[in-house]
Design an enzyme around this catalytic site. Structure first.
Site, PDB file in Angstrom:
ATOM      1  N   HIS A 205     105.738 -91.351  27.871  1.00  0.00           N
ATOM      2  CA  HIS A 205     107.011 -90.686  28.152  1.00  0.00           C
ATOM      3  C   HIS A 205     106.914 -89.182  27.942  1.00  0.00           C
ATOM      4  O   HIS A 205     107.401 -88.395  28.762  1.00  0.00           O
ATOM      5  CB  HIS A 205     108.105 -91.274  27.264  1.00  0.00           C
ATOM      6  CG  HIS A 205     108.297 -92.738  27.436  1.00  0.00           C
ATOM      7  ND1 HIS A 205     108.783 -93.294  28.590  1.00  0.00           N
ATOM      8  CD2 HIS A 205     108.042 -93.783  26.602  1.00  0.00           C
ATOM      9  CE1 HIS A 205     108.828 -94.604  28.471  1.00  0.00           C
ATOM     10  NE2 HIS A 205     108.381 -94.928  27.282  1.00  0.00           N
ATOM     11  N   ILE A 206     106.290 -88.771  26.846  1.00  0.00           N
ATOM     12  CA  ILE A 206     106.174 -87.342  26.566  1.00  0.00           C
ATOM     13  C   ILE A 206     105.098 -86.712  27.435  1.00  0.00           C
ATOM     14  O   ILE A 206     105.306 -85.657  28.049  1.00  0.00           O
ATOM     15  CB  ILE A 206     105.882 -87.106  25.073  1.00  0.00           C
ATOM     16  CG1 ILE A 206     107.044 -87.598  24.213  1.00  0.00           C
ATOM     17  CG2 ILE A 206     105.621 -85.622  24.803  1.00  0.00           C
ATOM     18  CD1 ILE A 206     106.770 -87.571  22.724  1.00  0.00           C
ATOM     19  N   ASP A 225      94.231 -91.715  29.748  1.00  0.00           N
ATOM     20  CA  ASP A 225      94.983 -92.779  29.098  1.00  0.00           C
ATOM     21  C   ASP A 225      94.151 -94.046  29.172  1.00  0.00           C
ATOM     22  O   ASP A 225      93.365 -94.228  30.109  1.00  0.00           O
ATOM     23  CB  ASP A 225      96.339 -92.983  29.789  1.00  0.00           C
ATOM     24  CG  ASP A 225      97.335 -93.716  28.902  1.00  0.00           C
ATOM     25  OD1 ASP A 225      98.273 -93.079  28.406  1.00  0.00           O
ATOM     26  OD2 ASP A 225      97.164 -94.939  28.696  1.00  0.00           O
ATOM     27  N   SER A 283     101.722 -85.179  18.119  1.00  0.00           N
ATOM     28  CA  SER A 283     101.866 -86.637  18.175  1.00  0.00           C
ATOM     29  C   SER A 283     101.930 -87.240  16.779  1.00  0.00           C
ATOM     30  O   SER A 283     103.006 -87.415  16.217  1.00  0.00           O
ATOM     31  CB  SER A 283     100.735 -87.252  18.995  1.00  0.00           C
ATOM     32  OG  SER A 283      99.456 -86.939  18.448  1.00  0.00           O
ATOM     33  N   ARG A 284     100.764 -87.490  16.176  1.00  0.00           N
ATOM     34  CA  ARG A 284     100.717 -88.076  14.838  1.00  0.00           C
ATOM     35  C   ARG A 284      99.658 -87.355  14.013  1.00  0.00           C
ATOM     36  O   ARG A 284      98.600 -86.964  14.516  1.00  0.00           O
ATOM     37  CB  ARG A 284     100.405 -89.585  14.913  1.00  0.00           C
ATOM     38  CG  ARG A 284     101.596 -90.402  15.403  1.00  0.00           C
ATOM     39  CD  ARG A 284     102.719 -90.404  14.381  1.00  0.00           C
ATOM     40  NE  ARG A 284     103.965 -90.983  14.878  1.00  0.00           N
ATOM     41  CZ  ARG A 284     105.012 -90.281  15.282  1.00  0.00           C
ATOM     42  NH1 ARG A 284     104.960 -88.959  15.286  1.00  0.00           N
ATOM     43  NH2 ARG A 284     106.110 -90.880  15.682  1.00  0.00           N
ATOM     44  N   ASP A 308     101.804 -79.690  14.714  1.00  0.00           N
ATOM     45  CA  ASP A 308     103.176 -79.984  14.286  1.00  0.00           C
ATOM     46  C   ASP A 308     103.255 -81.167  13.328  1.00  0.00           C
ATOM     47  O   ASP A 308     104.297 -81.402  12.720  1.00  0.00           O
ATOM     48  CB  ASP A 308     104.044 -80.263  15.519  1.00  0.00           C
ATOM     49  CG  ASP A 308     105.527 -80.369  15.190  1.00  0.00           C
ATOM     50  OD1 ASP A 308     106.028 -79.505  14.446  1.00  0.00           O
ATOM     51  OD2 ASP A 308     106.186 -81.315  15.670  1.00  0.00           O
ATOM     52  N   GLU A 313     102.863 -85.373   4.690  1.00  0.00           N
ATOM     53  CA  GLU A 313     103.927 -84.400   4.889  1.00  0.00           C
ATOM     54  C   GLU A 313     104.905 -84.468   3.723  1.00  0.00           C
ATOM     55  O   GLU A 313     105.105 -85.534   3.134  1.00  0.00           O
ATOM     56  CB  GLU A 313     104.652 -84.668   6.209  1.00  0.00           C
ATOM     57  CG  GLU A 313     103.749 -84.527   7.427  1.00  0.00           C
ATOM     58  CD  GLU A 313     104.467 -84.797   8.737  1.00  0.00           C
ATOM     59  OE1 GLU A 313     105.681 -85.106   8.693  1.00  0.00           O
ATOM     60  OE2 GLU A 313     103.830 -84.690   9.802  1.00  0.00           O
ATOM     61  N   HIS A 344     106.723 -80.433  11.732  1.00  0.00           N
ATOM     62  CA  HIS A 344     107.128 -81.673  12.416  1.00  0.00           C
ATOM     63  C   HIS A 344     108.497 -81.512  13.081  1.00  0.00           C
ATOM     64  O   HIS A 344     109.425 -82.286  12.826  1.00  0.00           O
ATOM     65  CB  HIS A 344     107.156 -82.844  11.431  1.00  0.00           C
ATOM     66  CG  HIS A 344     107.019 -84.180  12.102  1.00  0.00           C
ATOM     67  ND1 HIS A 344     106.485 -85.278  11.468  1.00  0.00           N
ATOM     68  CD2 HIS A 344     107.352 -84.610  13.349  1.00  0.00           C
ATOM     69  CE1 HIS A 344     106.498 -86.323  12.291  1.00  0.00           C
ATOM     70  NE2 HIS A 344     107.026 -85.930  13.439  1.00  0.00           N
ATOM     71  N   ILE A 345     108.605 -80.533  13.954  1.00  0.00           N
ATOM     72  CA  ILE A 345     109.879 -80.226  14.604  1.00  0.00           C
ATOM     73  C   ILE A 345     109.911 -80.647  16.072  1.00  0.00           C
ATOM     74  O   ILE A 345     110.828 -80.261  16.804  1.00  0.00           O
ATOM     75  CB  ILE A 345     110.200 -78.720  14.500  1.00  0.00           C
ATOM     76  CG1 ILE A 345     109.095 -77.879  15.166  1.00  0.00           C
ATOM     77  CG2 ILE A 345     110.400 -78.310  13.046  1.00  0.00           C
ATOM     78  CD1 ILE A 345     109.436 -76.409  15.294  1.00  0.00           C
ATOM     79  N   GLY A 346     108.938 -81.447  16.500  1.00  0.00           N
ATOM     80  CA  GLY A 346     108.870 -81.812  17.911  1.00  0.00           C
ATOM     81  C   GLY A 346     110.174 -82.352  18.469  1.00  0.00           C
ATOM     82  O   GLY A 346     110.592 -81.990  19.568  1.00  0.00           O
ATOM     83  N   GLY A 347     110.819 -83.235  17.735  1.00  0.00           N
ATOM     84  CA  GLY A 347     112.078 -83.817  18.198  1.00  0.00           C
ATOM     85  C   GLY A 347     113.294 -83.202  17.554  1.00  0.00           C
ATOM     86  O   GLY A 347     114.393 -83.753  17.661  1.00  0.00           O
TER      87      GLY A 347
END
Length: 466
Positions: A205-206, A225, A283-284, A308, A313, A344-347
């Site tokens: 999706h991203i 992928d 991502s992670r 990010d 964390e 960690h501000i991606g979303g």
């Protein structure tokens, strides 16, 4: 009611109190394994809802968006809202008597916490990731887990575009220098992004949204992928990760946390990247080997990176949180040139958090009120059509059980005094989930049916919605 820990009451009294008006707080309740749905004359479909929804206790942690709080309160649930996460010890005490919990990425729902959750039936992760939850043990306990796989995709993709431009122009370093009073107007090593190649690892999706935005900015897009995925626009899927690393000027990671993706970008992969290329990880935190990244930065192999997410964390905001005691390499990383670090501000946009709040709270409500498990990440996905106004004497059976032979036969034998209107069963690993609508129900027959279902040796969790 059907929720464990709710007050017991006389089933027949509760059924007799059904009306078009909401019940008052002093009404009798169904037994603690029954729910009653309100009826609304203006709607042809009957929505399964708790007879006394204020008895359903929901705990929301980590400042979940107000859209979720409003949605859940509108259902009549008892909602406790906290802005922070909780330690394992505190959560072990707090989670007792809670039927649903909502968390983001900081709260850890470990086996120990879930063992203490004596009433929990569902977990909502108001984010994409679910690695903060022991998913397998939750399933063993009959607890469904929902997340938000779509709502923040645009926000993350836009942030990555910002990273690409900022890295290419060394914006992070120039900003830090000017904050220190240093004027350093240079063009050496600064580039336009038009005509460069973006390599996307993980075209979900991203990744696919990023692909569209990047092409609009004039970038060429290639992606890798593990599954064959149809490209959007002019993007091209490559057959191997090394090929992507060799071709891309910018490499952006969009993969889940798993044993297969742990340290998937390490010394070998940095060596395969183009000289002077850039790495982006939104991502992670476990996906990139950070010490290898530091080495690649110091050696000049890569010209910069944007990170990010991190292996460890902080549990909350504040000064002196991102330090070597959290991750041993922190100081080295913060002293590397052209490395953009974000917490960690991606979303973390208003739009994403609002949409996540709506998406996850609606999933929780559907599961609590109807038993609908579509979208659960650890649980068989089952859904039946809504009961209608004509289904006055129907009940819905929700039966979570171990996935062993003969269970459906045993359950259907217990339905011998009822007409089965509809039934669906699915399994996932060792867990199976049966949803059935039965008619010709009386309070006495439902009590007896519940007791018989509870006595089956394969039983994990039983709920009856009426």
């Amino acid at each position: 009611m059907d929720i464990k820990g709710g007050r017991r009451g006389n089933v027949e009294d509760s059924l007799n109190k059904l009306s078009l008006s909401p019940p008052d707080n002093n009404s009798s309740f169904l037994s603690n394994h029954f729910q009653v749905r309100k009826s609304y004359s203006q709607a042809p479909a009957r929505t399964l809802k708790p007879f006394a929804s204020e008895d359903i206790k929901i705990l929301l942690l980590e400042n979940v968006n107000q859209s979720a709080l409003s949605n859940l309160k509108d259902e009549g649930y008892q909602v406790e809202f906290l802005k922070t996460s909780m330690s394992e010890d505190d959560l072990v005490e707090k989670i007792k008597g809670v039927h649903a919990i909502g968390i983001r990425s900081k709260t850890r729902l470990t086996r120990r916490v879930l063992e203490a959750a004596d009433s929990l039936i569902v977990i909502g992760c108001f984010c994409i990731g679910t690695n903060q939850v022991d998913l397998d043990f939750a399933a063993e306990r009959g607890i469904a887990v929902f997340n938000s796989p779509y709502a923040n995709s645009r926000s993350v993709a836009e942030l990555v575009i910002g990273y690409i431009i900022s890295l290419a122009r060394q914006v992070g370093d120039r900003s830090l220098e000017l904050h220190r009073g240093e004027w350093n107007k240079v063009s050496s090593g600064c580039w336009e992004i038009r005509g460069k190649t973006l390599g996307i690892i993980g075209y979900g999706h991203i990744g696919s949204q990023l692909s569209v935005l990047a092409e609009a900015m004039g970038l060429h897009v290639v992606y890798y992928d593990i599954l064959p995925i149809m490209p959007l626009g002019s993007a091209k899927q490559l057959s191997s990760l090394p090929e992507l690393l060799h071709r891309a000027d910018f490499v952006s990671l969009h993969v889940p946390a798993s044993p297969e993706t742990k340290n998937m970008i390490s010394s070998k992969e940095f060596a395969a990247m183009k000289e002077g290329s850039y790495l982006i990880n939104a991502s992670r935190g476990t996906v990139v080997d950070i010490p290898a990244l530091v080495d690649a930065s110091k050696s000049g192999k890569i010209a910069g990176a944007a990170i990010d997410v991190y292996p460890s964390e902080p549990a909350g905001n504040g000064k002196d949180k991102f330090v070597d005691s959290l991750n041993s390499w922190t100081s080295e990383l913060t002293h590397c040139k052209n490395i953009i670090l974000t917490p960690h501000i991606g979303g973390s946009t208003e739009e994403a958090q609002y949409n996540i709040g709506i998406e996850v709270s609606e999933a929780l409500t559907r599961y609590i009120n109807e038993g609908n498990s579509i979208g659960a990440v650890n649980f068989p996905e089952v859904s039946l059509r809504s009961l209608t106004e004509a289904d006055r004497n129907a009940a819905r059976v929700l039966f979570v059980h171990r996935n062993v032979p003969g269970v459906l036969r045993q359950v259907n034998e217990l339905f011998i005094d009822h007409n089965i209107k509809s039934q669906f069963s699915d399994s996932r690993g060792d867990i199976a989930y049966l949803v059935a609508d039965i008619s010709d129900c009386t309070p006495g027959s439902l009590e007896a049916l519940h007791q018989k279902l509870e006595s089956l040796p394969c039983k994990i969790n039983t709920r009856l919605l009426y």
